[in-house]
Scaffold this motif. Structure first.
Motif, PDB file in Angstrom:
ATOM      1  N   GLN A  88       0.843  -1.188   0.000  1.00 27.31           N
ATOM      2  CA  GLN A  88       0.000   0.000   0.000  1.00 27.31           C
ATOM      3  C   GLN A  88       0.885   1.247   0.000  1.00 27.31           C
ATOM      4  OE1 GLN A  88      -3.628  -0.343  -0.090  1.00 27.31           O
ATOM      5  NE2 GLN A  88      -2.676  -2.284  -0.685  1.00 27.31           N
ATOM      6  N   LEU A  89       0.805   2.022  -1.078  1.00 28.39           N
ATOM      7  CA  LEU A  89       1.629   3.215  -1.224  1.00 28.39           C
ATOM      8  C   LEU A  89       0.891   4.444  -0.690  1.00 28.39           C
ATOM      9  CD1 LEU A  89       3.066   2.691  -4.818  1.00 28.39           C
ATOM     10  CD2 LEU A  89       4.204   2.238  -2.644  1.00 28.39           C
ATOM     11  N   ARG A  90       1.662   5.350  -0.114  1.00 32.93           N
ATOM     12  CA  ARG A  90       1.129   6.637   0.330  1.00 32.93           C
ATOM     13  C   ARG A  90       2.233   7.674   0.212  1.00 32.93           C
ATOM     14  NH1 ARG A  90      -3.383   8.203   3.255  1.00 32.93           N
ATOM     15  NH2 ARG A  90      -3.189  10.252   4.223  1.00 32.93           N
ATOM     16  N   ASP A  91       1.995   8.698  -0.587  1.00 32.03           N
ATOM     17  CA  ASP A  91       3.004   9.737  -0.830  1.00 32.03           C
ATOM     18  C   ASP A  91       4.325   9.128  -1.293  1.00 32.03           C
ATOM     19  OD1 ASP A  91       1.162  11.684  -0.018  1.00 32.03           O
ATOM     20  OD2 ASP A  91       1.765  11.510   2.087  1.00 32.03           O
ATOM     21  N   GLY A  92       4.238   8.098  -2.119  1.00 30.77           N
ATOM     22  CA  GLY A  92       5.434   7.477  -2.668  1.00 30.77           C
ATOM     23  C   GLY A  92       6.148   6.521  -1.743  1.00 30.77           C
ATOM     24  N   ARG A  93       5.623   6.279  -0.557  1.00 30.30           N
ATOM     25  CA  ARG A  93       6.263   5.380   0.398  1.00 30.30           C
ATOM     26  C   ARG A  93       5.488   4.073   0.477  1.00 30.30           C
ATOM     27  NH1 ARG A  93       7.513   7.802   6.127  1.00 30.30           N
ATOM     28  NH2 ARG A  93       8.735   5.859   6.138  1.00 30.30           N
ATOM     29  N   ALA A  94       6.221   2.975   0.620  1.00 33.45           N
ATOM     30  CA  ALA A  94       5.593   1.660   0.740  1.00 33.45           C
ATOM     31  C   ALA A  94       5.170   1.430   2.177  1.00 33.45           C
ATOM     32  CB  ALA A  94       6.563   0.578   0.298  1.00 33.45           C
ATOM     33  N   GLY A  95       4.055   0.745   2.338  1.00 37.61           N
ATOM     34  CA  GLY A  95       3.573   0.470   3.681  1.00 37.61           C
ATOM     35  C   GLY A  95       2.464  -0.552   3.675  1.00 37.61           C
ATOM     36  N   VAL A  96       1.745  -0.606   4.774  1.00 34.92           N
ATOM     37  CA  VAL A  96       0.639  -1.549   4.933  1.00 34.92           C
ATOM     38  C   VAL A  96      -0.570  -0.797   5.469  1.00 34.92           C
ATOM     39  CG1 VAL A  96       2.095  -3.576   5.319  1.00 34.92           C
ATOM     40  CG2 VAL A  96       1.421  -2.147   7.272  1.00 34.92           C
ATOM     41  N   LYS A  97      -1.743  -1.321   5.162  1.00 40.81           N
ATOM     42  CA  LYS A  97      -2.971  -0.844   5.780  1.00 40.81           C
ATOM     43  C   LYS A  97      -3.349  -1.797   6.897  1.00 40.81           C
ATOM     44  CE  LYS A  97      -5.820   2.207   3.032  1.00 40.81           C
ATOM     45  NZ  LYS A  97      -7.162   2.400   2.412  1.00 40.81           N
ATOM     46  N   VAL A  98      -3.778  -1.224   8.003  1.00 34.66           N
ATOM     47  CA  VAL A  98      -4.063  -2.001   9.201  1.00 34.66           C
ATOM     48  C   VAL A  98      -5.579  -2.189   9.331  1.00 34.66           C
ATOM     49  CG1 VAL A  98      -3.750  -2.181  11.696  1.00 34.66           C
ATOM     50  CG2 VAL A  98      -2.018  -1.020  10.289  1.00 34.66           C
ATOM     51  N   TYR A  99      -5.998  -3.446   9.446  1.00 32.08           N
ATOM     52  CA  TYR A  99      -7.405  -3.774   9.621  1.00 32.08           C
ATOM     53  C   TYR A  99      -7.578  -4.615  10.878  1.00 32.08           C
ATOM     54  CZ  TYR A  99      -8.099  -2.367   4.754  1.00 32.08           C
ATOM     55  OH  TYR A  99      -8.142  -1.651   3.571  1.00 32.08           O
TER      56      TYR A  99
ATOM     57  N   PRO B 225       3.947   3.042   7.492  1.00 33.20           N
ATOM     58  CA  PRO B 225       5.064   2.804   6.570  1.00 33.20           C
ATOM     59  C   PRO B 225       5.838   1.557   6.960  1.00 33.20           C
ATOM     60  CG  PRO B 225       5.658   4.497   8.147  1.00 33.20           C
ATOM     61  CD  PRO B 225       4.222   4.159   8.427  1.00 33.20           C
ATOM     62  N   LEU B 226       6.535   0.993   5.969  1.00 29.74           N
ATOM     63  CA  LEU B 226       7.437  -0.125   6.207  1.00 29.74           C
ATOM     64  C   LEU B 226       8.869   0.329   5.961  1.00 29.74           C
ATOM     65  CD1 LEU B 226       5.805  -3.321   4.628  1.00 29.74           C
ATOM     66  CD2 LEU B 226       5.936  -2.681   7.039  1.00 29.74           C
ATOM     67  N   PRO B 227       9.828  -0.091   6.800  1.00 30.18           N
ATOM     68  CA  PRO B 227      11.236   0.240   6.544  1.00 30.18           C
ATOM     69  C   PRO B 227      11.766  -0.556   5.361  1.00 30.18           C
ATOM     70  CG  PRO B 227      11.058  -1.219   8.437  1.00 30.18           C
ATOM     71  CD  PRO B 227       9.644  -0.863   8.044  1.00 30.18           C
ATOM     72  N   GLY B 228      12.995  -0.249   4.966  1.00 29.52           N
ATOM     73  CA  GLY B 228      13.597  -0.917   3.823  1.00 29.52           C
ATOM     74  C   GLY B 228      13.727  -2.414   3.981  1.00 29.52           C
ATOM     75  N   ASP B 229      13.899  -2.892   5.211  1.00 27.37           N
ATOM     76  CA  ASP B 229      14.021  -4.334   5.436  1.00 27.37           C
ATOM     77  C   ASP B 229      12.669  -5.020   5.589  1.00 27.37           C
ATOM     78  OD1 ASP B 229      13.193  -3.410   7.883  1.00 27.37           O
ATOM     79  OD2 ASP B 229      14.963  -4.072   8.995  1.00 27.37           O
TER      80      ASP B 229
END
Length: 242
Positions: free
Chosen positions: A82-93, A112-116
């Motif tokens: 899940q992208l937001r403002d160009g950053r990769a991450g996750v949506k929490v449900y 957001p998710l870190p690089g690792d």
């Protein structure tokens, strides 16, 4: 029938099968386009027209503003990619049960998710809360490849590739079987949860892109048939010269 004729028919069957597969992808993209156009054509309801979740379930499958008291249940689902403002991450449900009985999946927002790609440490919501939000379609699944969920290192936290409510409900032991695959997208003004908004098509392609992909798939199907026809024509010319 000679072996040569059998081989010729075999190649035509293969070409038609590939063209049919490409056409199937094209029609799937057209359906995605129509679904998103229909969603964008809806006007989000006003807060003064809020209904309970039980009432929303009985209304037509359109957007509804919901206001209800819910009890959060164990289990957290992180929707990957899940992208937001160009950053990769996750949506929490997290699942929650309304006072009238239905169990729904609540969109708590984005992290957001870190690089690792280390999953964030989460503190699940607990207890009852008065919640408001948009009763709306879950994020589009795209092509459903592979399992919908995988366990993470944190207990009762699952990483999902798509929102598959029956699969999530089965994994969490809950009755998440909403046929239209809808979730409660919380009002961003509420204090609990994470960064979120109420965009109708977050992190997804606009209808025009789906139309473009559909044209490409249909073009590939036509190309397969044209190439098969040209190869057949060249083979017959070679045979005629012998």
């Amino acid at each position: 029938m000679t072996r040569q004729h059998t081989t010729r028919w075999g190649w035509w069957v293969l070409a038609l099968a590939v063209a049919a597969l490409f056409c199937g992808f094209g029609f799937w993209q057209l359906q995605r386009m129509h679904d998103k156009q229909a969603l964008l054509a809806q006007l989000p309801p006003g807060r003064d027209a809020a209904v309970t979740l039980a009432e929303a379930g009985r209304l037509p499958q359109t957007l509804h503003w919901v206001k209800d008291r819910l009890q959060f249940l164990p289990g957290t689902v992180l929707l990957d990619n899940q992208l937001r403002d160009g950053r990769a991450g996750v949506k929490v449900y997290q699942p929650a049960r309304a006072q009238a009985g239905p169990v729904v999946l609540v969109d708590l927002g984005w992290l957001p998710l870190p690089g690792d790609r280390r999953m964030p440490a989460l503190v699940p919501q607990q207890g009852q809360h008065d919640l408001e939000g948009l009763w709306a379609p879950a994020p589009s699944t795209g092509l459903a490849l592979g399992p919908a969920m995988a366990a993470t290192a944190q207990p009762d936290v699952w990483l999902a590739t798509r929102i598959d409510l029956p699969a999530i409900g089965a994994q969490l032991g809950l009755g998440l079987d909403e046929p239209a695959s809808r979730v409660l997208r919380l009002d961003p003004a509420l204090s609990l949860g994470y960064t979120r908004d109420l965009e109708l098509l977050p992190n997804t392609l606009p209808p025009s892109r789906h139309l473009g992909y559909a044209v490409q798939w249909f073009g590939l199907a036509l190309a397969v048939l044209v190439i098969a026809g040209l190869l057949q024509w060249r083979r017959r010319r070679r045979e005629a010269r012998r």
